[in-house]
Design a protein around this motif. Structure first.
Motif, PDB file in Angstrom:
ATOM      1  N   LYS A 138       0.805  -1.221   0.000  1.00  0.00           N
ATOM      2  CA  LYS A 138       0.000   0.000   0.000  1.00  0.00           C
ATOM      3  C   LYS A 138       0.840   1.275   0.000  1.00  0.00           C
ATOM      4  O   LYS A 138       0.481   2.261  -0.639  1.00  0.00           O
ATOM      5  CB  LYS A 138      -0.924   0.010   1.220  1.00  0.00           C
ATOM      6  CG  LYS A 138      -1.837  -1.205   1.355  1.00  0.00           C
ATOM      7  CD  LYS A 138      -2.823  -1.322   0.206  1.00  0.00           C
ATOM      8  CE  LYS A 138      -3.772  -2.502   0.445  1.00  0.00           C
ATOM      9  NZ  LYS A 138      -4.680  -2.718  -0.713  1.00  0.00           N
ATOM     10  N   LEU A 139       1.971   1.257   0.724  1.00  0.00           N
ATOM     11  CA  LEU A 139       2.739   2.489   0.904  1.00  0.00           C
ATOM     12  C   LEU A 139       3.949   2.612  -0.013  1.00  0.00           C
ATOM     13  O   LEU A 139       4.316   3.726  -0.410  1.00  0.00           O
ATOM     14  CB  LEU A 139       3.205   2.611   2.366  1.00  0.00           C
ATOM     15  CG  LEU A 139       2.125   2.816   3.427  1.00  0.00           C
ATOM     16  CD1 LEU A 139       2.765   3.023   4.777  1.00  0.00           C
ATOM     17  CD2 LEU A 139       1.227   3.995   3.080  1.00  0.00           C
ATOM     18  N   TYR A 140       4.586   1.486  -0.347  1.00  0.00           N
ATOM     19  CA  TYR A 140       5.890   1.598  -0.983  1.00  0.00           C
ATOM     20  C   TYR A 140       5.988   1.005  -2.388  1.00  0.00           C
ATOM     21  O   TYR A 140       6.756   1.514  -3.205  1.00  0.00           O
ATOM     22  CB  TYR A 140       6.954   0.965  -0.080  1.00  0.00           C
ATOM     23  CG  TYR A 140       7.067   1.680   1.243  1.00  0.00           C
ATOM     24  CD1 TYR A 140       7.527   2.988   1.293  1.00  0.00           C
ATOM     25  CD2 TYR A 140       6.667   1.076   2.432  1.00  0.00           C
ATOM     26  CE1 TYR A 140       7.613   3.673   2.499  1.00  0.00           C
ATOM     27  CE2 TYR A 140       6.757   1.761   3.640  1.00  0.00           C
ATOM     28  CZ  TYR A 140       7.225   3.054   3.666  1.00  0.00           C
ATOM     29  OH  TYR A 140       7.294   3.729   4.850  1.00  0.00           O
ATOM     30  N   ALA A 141       5.280  -0.046  -2.669  1.00  0.00           N
ATOM     31  CA  ALA A 141       5.382  -0.654  -3.997  1.00  0.00           C
ATOM     32  C   ALA A 141       4.777   0.267  -5.053  1.00  0.00           C
ATOM     33  O   ALA A 141       3.737   0.889  -4.819  1.00  0.00           O
ATOM     34  CB  ALA A 141       4.680  -2.010  -4.019  1.00  0.00           C
ATOM     35  N   PRO A 142       5.396   0.383  -6.216  1.00  0.00           N
ATOM     36  CA  PRO A 142       4.840   1.212  -7.287  1.00  0.00           C
ATOM     37  C   PRO A 142       3.585   0.566  -7.860  1.00  0.00           C
ATOM     38  O   PRO A 142       3.375  -0.645  -7.742  1.00  0.00           O
ATOM     39  CB  PRO A 142       5.967   1.246  -8.323  1.00  0.00           C
ATOM     40  CG  PRO A 142       6.695  -0.036  -8.111  1.00  0.00           C
ATOM     41  CD  PRO A 142       6.643  -0.289  -6.628  1.00  0.00           C
ATOM     42  N   THR A 143       2.759   1.371  -8.468  1.00  0.00           N
ATOM     43  CA  THR A 143       1.571   0.848  -9.134  1.00  0.00           C
ATOM     44  C   THR A 143       1.989   0.178 -10.439  1.00  0.00           C
ATOM     45  O   THR A 143       2.571   0.811 -11.314  1.00  0.00           O
ATOM     46  CB  THR A 143       0.571   1.974  -9.431  1.00  0.00           C
ATOM     47  OG1 THR A 143       0.190   2.589  -8.191  1.00  0.00           O
ATOM     48  CG2 THR A 143      -0.661   1.438 -10.130  1.00  0.00           C
ATOM     49  N   VAL A 144       1.721  -1.109 -10.526  1.00  0.00           N
ATOM     50  CA  VAL A 144       2.086  -1.867 -11.724  1.00  0.00           C
ATOM     51  C   VAL A 144       0.865  -2.663 -12.176  1.00  0.00           C
ATOM     52  O   VAL A 144       0.350  -3.493 -11.435  1.00  0.00           O
ATOM     53  CB  VAL A 144       3.268  -2.830 -11.454  1.00  0.00           C
ATOM     54  CG1 VAL A 144       3.567  -3.661 -12.698  1.00  0.00           C
ATOM     55  CG2 VAL A 144       4.501  -2.059 -11.012  1.00  0.00           C
ATOM     56  N   ARG A 145       0.433  -2.365 -13.372  1.00  0.00           N
ATOM     57  CA  ARG A 145      -0.652  -3.139 -13.982  1.00  0.00           C
ATOM     58  C   ARG A 145      -0.058  -3.912 -15.150  1.00  0.00           C
ATOM     59  O   ARG A 145       0.258  -3.351 -16.180  1.00  0.00           O
ATOM     60  CB  ARG A 145      -1.777  -2.215 -14.445  1.00  0.00           C
ATOM     61  CG  ARG A 145      -2.483  -1.509 -13.289  1.00  0.00           C
ATOM     62  CD  ARG A 145      -3.611  -0.610 -13.779  1.00  0.00           C
ATOM     63  NE  ARG A 145      -4.332   0.013 -12.666  1.00  0.00           N
ATOM     64  CZ  ARG A 145      -3.940   1.137 -12.083  1.00  0.00           C
ATOM     65  NH1 ARG A 145      -2.858   1.773 -12.534  1.00  0.00           N
ATOM     66  NH2 ARG A 145      -4.635   1.635 -11.072  1.00  0.00           N
ATOM     67  N   GLY A 146       0.110  -5.187 -14.938  1.00  0.00           N
ATOM     68  CA  GLY A 146       0.785  -5.995 -15.948  1.00  0.00           C
ATOM     69  C   GLY A 146       2.269  -6.023 -15.687  1.00  0.00           C
ATOM     70  O   GLY A 146       2.726  -6.590 -14.698  1.00  0.00           O
ATOM     71  N   ARG A 147       3.038  -5.366 -16.553  1.00  0.00           N
ATOM     72  CA  ARG A 147       4.490  -5.333 -16.408  1.00  0.00           C
ATOM     73  C   ARG A 147       4.996  -3.904 -16.539  1.00  0.00           C
ATOM     74  O   ARG A 147       4.452  -3.119 -17.305  1.00  0.00           O
ATOM     75  CB  ARG A 147       5.155  -6.225 -17.459  1.00  0.00           C
ATOM     76  CG  ARG A 147       4.902  -7.702 -17.226  1.00  0.00           C
ATOM     77  CD  ARG A 147       5.386  -8.579 -18.354  1.00  0.00           C
ATOM     78  NE  ARG A 147       5.064  -9.977 -18.063  1.00  0.00           N
ATOM     79  CZ  ARG A 147       5.098 -10.951 -18.957  1.00  0.00           C
ATOM     80  NH1 ARG A 147       5.457 -10.684 -20.215  1.00  0.00           N
ATOM     81  NH2 ARG A 147       4.792 -12.190 -18.615  1.00  0.00           N
ATOM     82  N   ARG A 148       6.057  -3.612 -15.784  1.00  0.00           N
ATOM     83  CA  ARG A 148       6.623  -2.263 -15.811  1.00  0.00           C
ATOM     84  C   ARG A 148       8.140  -2.345 -15.710  1.00  0.00           C
ATOM     85  O   ARG A 148       8.672  -2.983 -14.796  1.00  0.00           O
ATOM     86  CB  ARG A 148       6.060  -1.433 -14.662  1.00  0.00           C
ATOM     87  CG  ARG A 148       6.619  -0.007 -14.596  1.00  0.00           C
ATOM     88  CD  ARG A 148       5.938   0.761 -13.487  1.00  0.00           C
ATOM     89  NE  ARG A 148       6.589   2.048 -13.245  1.00  0.00           N
ATOM     90  CZ  ARG A 148       6.240   2.886 -12.272  1.00  0.00           C
ATOM     91  NH1 ARG A 148       5.227   2.581 -11.474  1.00  0.00           N
ATOM     92  NH2 ARG A 148       6.894   4.025 -12.101  1.00  0.00           N
ATOM     93  N   LEU A 149       8.826  -1.698 -16.624  1.00  0.00           N
ATOM     94  CA  LEU A 149      10.280  -1.640 -16.613  1.00  0.00           C
ATOM     95  C   LEU A 149      10.730  -0.477 -15.736  1.00  0.00           C
ATOM     96  O   LEU A 149      10.279   0.650 -15.918  1.00  0.00           O
ATOM     97  CB  LEU A 149      10.812  -1.463 -18.035  1.00  0.00           C
ATOM     98  CG  LEU A 149      12.337  -1.462 -18.206  1.00  0.00           C
ATOM     99  CD1 LEU A 149      12.920  -2.813 -17.812  1.00  0.00           C
ATOM    100  CD2 LEU A 149      12.703  -1.102 -19.637  1.00  0.00           C
TER     101      LEU A 149
END
Length: 300
Positions: A138-149
């Motif tokens: 919730k606080l630290y992980a980036p928002t990733v929908r699918g895959r993100r470089l």
């Protein structure tokens, strides 16, 4: 020769290690090697590996106990494959872990790191979601929908703010991993240090949330949490964050330097460990935790 290698540094519960090995051998893609480096003295383990009868598996037992960091370093030094996973000896793979990672690497062959989809399990193997993992998500992980470089200062600032990665699940490009290896001076925060070192060398990471392929086992008490109750973990964290903040500043990565100096996740973690330290009567550890939570260990 297999281009993919699982390295398994082992110490501890035999049955959990055996389950981890079975999950590796159960991959739908059979083209891999597994090397187990046993840092313990459990009597029945060598015989169990001999009975596996799988020529993809190499079992080695250290003549003397090396400890966590040295055994991890040995895993890196003995690896030879193009891509390497240093898996936890109590974690589990879904059968399509290797297939999924290979698909990512086929499209992005120069990636230094792949962070695949992870779910957390407890000591009994049940999927769970505790405070630590909720905070990560919730606080630290980036928002990733699918895959993100991700890479460079963006990823460095993100993980220095709060390390949301699941280290044992990461697939590493072998050449890059062997060029850096784990730092001798860290025993708990060595995974974060390794990632940042690789980012400074220009490596990138693909974060994949398309499907869960890895089960990370979080126990109620682990080596890192024992050190956390005593405050040892945070003394080490302070040394690391102070040093890496200077490196980030010198590199011109201002956001990453600020994240290292503020170290918000580390300070929050210290605060959550305080009741446990007090309950265990670790007064000195509690003082260290309070100081770290309030100041991050920085001297003004």
């Amino acid at each position: 020769m297999a281009t993919f290698e699982f390295m398994l540094p082992y110490y501890g519960d035999v049955s959990l290690m055996q389950a981890a090995v079975r999950s590796i051998l159960g991959q739908s893609d059979p083209d891999f090697r597994l090397t187990v480096i046993d840092d313990g003295q459990e009597p029945d383990v060598p015989g169990w590996f001999a009975e596996l009868g799988d020529d993809r598996v190499t079992y080695l037992r250290n003549e003397q106990n090396l400890g966590i960091t040295k055994n991890f370093q040995k895993c890196v030094e003995l690896s030879t494959a193009d891509h390497v996973v240093i898996m936890g000896c109590d974690d589990l793979l879904h059968p399509h872990y290797l297939k999924t990672v290979r698909e990512i690497l086929k499209v992005n062959p120069d990636l230094g790191m792949v962070q695949p989809g992870v779910e957390v399990i407890d000591g009994g193997g049940r999927v769970t979601s505790g405070l630590a993992d909720n905070v990560k998500e919730k606080l630290y992980a980036p928002t990733v929908r699918g895959r993100r470089l991700m890479g460079g200062e963006e990823l460095a600032a993100s993980v220095l703010r709060g390390n949301w990665l699941y280290f044992p699940s990461i697939c590493w490009r072998g050449e890059a991993l062997r060029a850096v290896n784990f730092r001798d001076e860290y025993s708990v925060i060595q995974d974060l240090a390794l990632v940042v070192d690789l980012l400074e060398r220009g490596e990138q990471m693909m974060v994949d949330n398309t499907t869960v392929v890895f089960q990370y086992r979080r126990h109620a008490v682990s080596e890192s949490s024992v050190q956390a109750f005593s405050g040892t973990r945070f003394t080490e964290a302070e040394r690391y964050f102070n040093a890496v903040a200077e490196r980030m500043e010198a590199r011109g990565w201002k956001k990453a330097a600020r994240a290292a100096r503020f170290r918000s996740a580390s300070r929050l973690h210290a605060l959550t460990m305080l009741p446990g330290a007090l309950k265990r009567g670790q007064t000195a550890g509690a003082k260290t935790l309070v100081l770290h939570a309030l100041t991050g260990g920085q001297r003004h």
